[in-house]
Motif scaffolding. Sequence first.
Motif, PDB file in Angstrom:
ATOM      1  N   TYR A  45       7.864  32.971 -24.652  1.00  0.00           N
ATOM      2  CA  TYR A  45       6.237  32.411 -25.168  1.00  0.00           C
ATOM      3  C   TYR A  45       5.608  31.425 -25.126  1.00  0.00           C
ATOM      4  CZ  TYR A  45       6.693  36.713 -27.831  1.00  0.00           C
ATOM      5  OH  TYR A  45       6.881  37.977 -28.532  1.00  0.00           O
ATOM      6  N   ALA A  46       6.017  30.340 -23.935  1.00  0.00           N
ATOM      7  CA  ALA A  46       6.205  29.156 -23.805  1.00  0.00           C
ATOM      8  C   ALA A  46       5.078  28.834 -22.691  1.00  0.00           C
ATOM      9  CB  ALA A  46       7.646  27.838 -23.825  1.00  0.00           C
ATOM     10  N   GLY A  47       5.202  29.408 -22.130  1.00  0.00           N
ATOM     11  CA  GLY A  47       3.919  29.185 -20.066  1.00  0.00           C
ATOM     12  C   GLY A  47       3.827  30.452 -19.266  1.00  0.00           C
ATOM     13  N   THR A  48       3.556  30.922 -18.215  1.00  0.00           N
ATOM     14  CA  THR A  48       3.550  31.088 -17.067  1.00  0.00           C
ATOM     15  C   THR A  48       4.472  32.327 -16.957  1.00  0.00           C
ATOM     16  OG1 THR A  48       3.758  30.068 -15.150  1.00  0.00           O
ATOM     17  CG2 THR A  48       1.502  30.447 -16.485  1.00  0.00           C
ATOM     18  N   PRO A  49       4.712  33.559 -16.533  1.00  0.00           N
ATOM     19  CA  PRO A  49       6.217  34.296 -15.901  1.00  0.00           C
ATOM     20  C   PRO A  49       7.052  33.266 -14.757  1.00  0.00           C
ATOM     21  CG  PRO A  49       4.483  36.465 -15.864  1.00  0.00           C
ATOM     22  CD  PRO A  49       3.481  34.702 -16.276  1.00  0.00           C
ATOM     23  N   GLU A  50       6.420  32.925 -13.623  1.00  0.00           N
ATOM     24  CA  GLU A  50       6.934  32.533 -12.867  1.00  0.00           C
ATOM     25  C   GLU A  50       7.353  30.437 -13.457  1.00  0.00           C
ATOM     26  OE1 GLU A  50       2.849  34.167 -10.674  1.00  0.00           O
ATOM     27  OE2 GLU A  50       3.381  33.023 -12.682  1.00  0.00           O
ATOM     28  N   GLN A  51       6.772  30.579 -14.667  1.00  0.00           N
ATOM     29  CA  GLN A  51       7.513  29.081 -15.260  1.00  0.00           C
ATOM     30  C   GLN A  51       8.271  29.414 -15.814  1.00  0.00           C
ATOM     31  OE1 GLN A  51       3.711  27.728 -17.761  1.00  0.00           O
ATOM     32  NE2 GLN A  51       3.777  26.072 -16.471  1.00  0.00           N
ATOM     33  N   VAL A  52       8.167  30.870 -16.426  1.00  0.00           N
ATOM     34  CA  VAL A  52       9.688  31.129 -17.731  1.00  0.00           C
ATOM     35  C   VAL A  52      10.625  31.786 -16.967  1.00  0.00           C
ATOM     36  CG1 VAL A  52      10.330  32.825 -18.908  1.00  0.00           C
ATOM     37  CG2 VAL A  52       7.847  32.018 -19.432  1.00  0.00           C
ATOM     38  N   ILE A  53      10.713  31.867 -15.299  1.00  0.00           N
ATOM     39  CA  ILE A  53      11.903  32.037 -14.946  1.00  0.00           C
ATOM     40  C   ILE A  53      12.914  31.054 -13.745  1.00  0.00           C
ATOM     41  CG2 ILE A  53      12.332  33.610 -12.510  1.00  0.00           C
ATOM     42  CD1 ILE A  53       9.753  35.425 -12.446  1.00  0.00           C
ATOM     43  N   SER A  54      11.458  29.897 -13.494  1.00  0.00           N
ATOM     44  CA  SER A  54      12.419  28.802 -12.665  1.00  0.00           C
ATOM     45  C   SER A  54      12.666  27.740 -14.347  1.00  0.00           C
ATOM     46  CB  SER A  54      10.781  28.351 -12.858  1.00  0.00           C
ATOM     47  OG  SER A  54       9.949  27.049 -13.693  1.00  0.00           O
ATOM     48  N   TRP A  55      12.514  27.921 -15.316  1.00  0.00           N
ATOM     49  CA  TRP A  55      13.106  27.287 -16.018  1.00  0.00           C
ATOM     50  C   TRP A  55      14.605  27.997 -16.459  1.00  0.00           C
ATOM     51  CZ3 TRP A  55       8.679  27.631 -19.439  1.00  0.00           C
ATOM     52  CH2 TRP A  55       7.678  26.629 -19.380  1.00  0.00           C
ATOM     53  N   LEU A  56      14.607  29.240 -16.507  1.00  0.00           N
ATOM     54  CA  LEU A  56      15.946  29.847 -16.901  1.00  0.00           C
ATOM     55  C   LEU A  56      17.110  30.089 -15.662  1.00  0.00           C
ATOM     56  CD1 LEU A  56      14.191  33.165 -19.345  1.00  0.00           C
ATOM     57  CD2 LEU A  56      15.156  31.279 -20.116  1.00  0.00           C
ATOM     58  N   VAL A  57      16.406  30.577 -14.258  1.00  0.00           N
ATOM     59  CA  VAL A  57      17.414  30.872 -13.486  1.00  0.00           C
ATOM     60  C   VAL A  57      18.172  29.901 -13.312  1.00  0.00           C
ATOM     61  CG1 VAL A  57      17.565  30.465 -11.103  1.00  0.00           C
ATOM     62  CG2 VAL A  57      15.821  32.085 -11.837  1.00  0.00           C
ATOM     63  N   PRO A  58      18.710  28.645 -13.488  1.00  0.00           N
ATOM     64  CA  PRO A  58      19.332  27.709 -14.000  1.00  0.00           C
ATOM     65  C   PRO A  58      20.408  28.190 -14.494  1.00  0.00           C
ATOM     66  CG  PRO A  58      17.723  26.667 -13.521  1.00  0.00           C
ATOM     67  CD  PRO A  58      17.527  27.669 -13.578  1.00  0.00           C
ATOM     68  N   PHE A  59      20.271  29.314 -15.629  1.00  0.00           N
ATOM     69  CA  PHE A  59      22.109  29.728 -16.599  1.00  0.00           C
ATOM     70  C   PHE A  59      21.910  30.743 -16.215  1.00  0.00           C
ATOM     71  CE2 PHE A  59      18.303  25.908 -18.375  1.00  0.00           C
ATOM     72  CZ  PHE A  59      19.084  24.989 -18.920  1.00  0.00           C
ATOM     73  N   PHE A  60      21.752  31.218 -15.233  1.00  0.00           N
ATOM     74  CA  PHE A  60      22.569  32.261 -15.144  1.00  0.00           C
ATOM     75  C   PHE A  60      23.606  32.258 -15.176  1.00  0.00           C
ATOM     76  CE2 PHE A  60      19.077  34.650 -11.963  1.00  0.00           C
ATOM     77  CZ  PHE A  60      18.081  34.935 -13.221  1.00  0.00           C
ATOM     78  N   ARG A  61      24.353  31.084 -15.219  1.00  0.00           N
ATOM     79  CA  ARG A  61      25.547  31.065 -15.027  1.00  0.00           C
ATOM     80  C   ARG A  61      26.195  30.496 -16.755  1.00  0.00           C
ATOM     81  NH1 ARG A  61      29.824  32.389 -11.532  1.00  0.00           N
ATOM     82  NH2 ARG A  61      29.109  33.452  -9.941  1.00  0.00           N
ATOM     83  N   ASP A  62      25.826  30.172 -17.623  1.00  0.00           N
ATOM     84  CA  ASP A  62      26.080  30.308 -18.578  1.00  0.00           C
ATOM     85  C   ASP A  62      27.401  30.796 -18.593  1.00  0.00           C
ATOM     86  OD1 ASP A  62      25.239  29.186 -21.442  1.00  0.00           O
ATOM     87  OD2 ASP A  62      26.270  31.061 -21.356  1.00  0.00           O
ATOM     88  N   PRO A  63      28.494  29.617 -19.475  1.00  0.00           N
ATOM     89  CA  PRO A  63      29.759  30.493 -19.616  1.00  0.00           C
ATOM     90  C   PRO A  63      30.194  31.487 -21.337  1.00  0.00           C
ATOM     91  CG  PRO A  63      29.208  28.876 -21.501  1.00  0.00           C
ATOM     92  CD  PRO A  63      28.132  28.299 -19.958  1.00  0.00           C
ATOM     93  N   HIS A  64      29.043  31.826 -21.601  1.00  0.00           N
ATOM     94  CA  HIS A  64      28.767  32.766 -22.205  1.00  0.00           C
ATOM     95  C   HIS A  64      28.232  34.486 -21.548  1.00  0.00           C
ATOM     96  CE1 HIS A  64      28.323  35.216 -26.159  1.00  0.00           C
ATOM     97  NE2 HIS A  64      29.390  34.899 -26.816  1.00  0.00           N
ATOM     98  N   ALA A  65      28.894  35.566 -21.790  1.00  0.00           N
ATOM     99  CA  ALA A  65      28.256  36.316 -21.311  1.00  0.00           C
ATOM    100  C   ALA A  65      26.609  37.179 -22.219  1.00  0.00           C
ATOM    101  CB  ALA A  65      29.499  37.681 -21.677  1.00  0.00           C
ATOM    102  N   GLY A  66      26.603  37.201 -23.792  1.00  0.00           N
ATOM    103  CA  GLY A  66      25.647  37.069 -23.860  1.00  0.00           C
ATOM    104  C   GLY A  66      25.126  36.624 -23.987  1.00  0.00           C
ATOM    105  N   VAL A  67      24.776  35.357 -23.632  1.00  0.00           N
ATOM    106  CA  VAL A  67      24.140  34.218 -22.829  1.00  0.00           C
ATOM    107  C   VAL A  67      23.186  34.568 -21.408  1.00  0.00           C
ATOM    108  CG1 VAL A  67      22.938  32.055 -23.239  1.00  0.00           C
ATOM    109  CG2 VAL A  67      24.921  32.064 -24.502  1.00  0.00           C
ATOM    110  N   ARG A  68      23.888  35.041 -20.737  1.00  0.00           N
ATOM    111  CA  ARG A  68      24.143  35.136 -20.114  1.00  0.00           C
ATOM    112  C   ARG A  68      23.257  36.400 -19.761  1.00  0.00           C
ATOM    113  NH1 ARG A  68      29.406  34.592 -18.439  1.00  0.00           N
ATOM    114  NH2 ARG A  68      29.589  36.091 -18.081  1.00  0.00           N
TER     115      ARG A  68
END
Length: 372
Positions: A237-260
């Motif tokens: 809810y904080a930005g455009t789709p392109e922005q949200v994707i750019s914010w989230l991709v760096p966390f694809f390798r979070d150590p917790h499966a549920g977060v990923r």
Amino acid sequence: MTLLKSAAEHGFVAVDQLQHDPELEPLHSHADWAKVVARVTDHHAKAKPPPMPLPVLESIDVSRSRRADRDSVIEILGLKVGQPVVRSRHLTKIREKQLRERFNLAYASIGVIAFFAEENVGKAFASVDLVDAEDAQRLNFLPAPTGNMYDPDGLLAQWQEYEDKVMKLVQDGRWNHEAPPSCRVAHCAFGFGHPDVAAYEPRFVAKAPGVRDALLRVLKEEANADRRASVPYVLGYAGTPEQVISWLVPFFRDPHAGVRNNVIRAVLAFQTHLEKPVVDLGTVFDVMAMPHVMDRNKGTYLLEAVLQKLKPEELAARRTEVLQKVGVLLVDMTESRQPINRDPAVSGLKLLSGEGFETSAEWRQWLSRRKL
């Protein structure tokens, strides 16, 4: 047994869970077991509304391993297709340890997913994810966060409260599974159509844009995985789709499966609603190589979404690369009876091949004929 007898006397109604819980099997020979079951059965018959029945195991998927054979893995697993499933975290941890030690694995994870809507209602599917010791690089995740971050405007607590209410509505049979999720962003989990949860979304719409940076700090630094797992939904809810994707991709390798799972799910939803591919195929390949089944199926859905956005000439130019990287995995996934594993794999192969095959044997033959 004392606790069970007390629960039975105080109205416990889940007789199916009582009879199929593997942790209670040692009590089946107890002199009072039949009396407890009879008492709970009586409560069950009178319950209004009746409790949701246990899901029945439909299939067991075992990921590819050079060390562990499928039959031995299933024997250790102890689950039986066609039987109701009660998940025991304690026994699951024991069996995962047994798998790691017996086959010298870097990783073993047992998961069961149940469906409560559509054509798979009442069905459960088990997945066993294995990583051989020599493939331990697949477990190269981000460092585990250690912080205790504040909840920006209480939005994460509100999201968890919203999810809890939806789960209660589902359990009580008051949630309309037929209606598509109604929300103001590309992905909001269940939607806000029911009056009991309708008030939550306006709060996210109004407040999330102003606390974007704080939400990202939670995702990066918060030790509590449940709180991190709520961030992708609120961040939507904080930005455009392109922005949200750019914010989230760096966390694809979070150590917790549920977060990923939630991070990839949110990116998938926003990518699906865009006209052009935003997520790089190399990033998608990395997601599909991660160890957990939820990584792979979300990654495969993401692959399908990206391929659909490519122009025909772009798809043709990338076809060989995609098949070299993930062709075998896609074909392996077509063997699964679990829809969220099989369906995106079949769809992705159809996009890549132009063929209309449905069976795994047909896809395996097709891939073997490709000169890769």
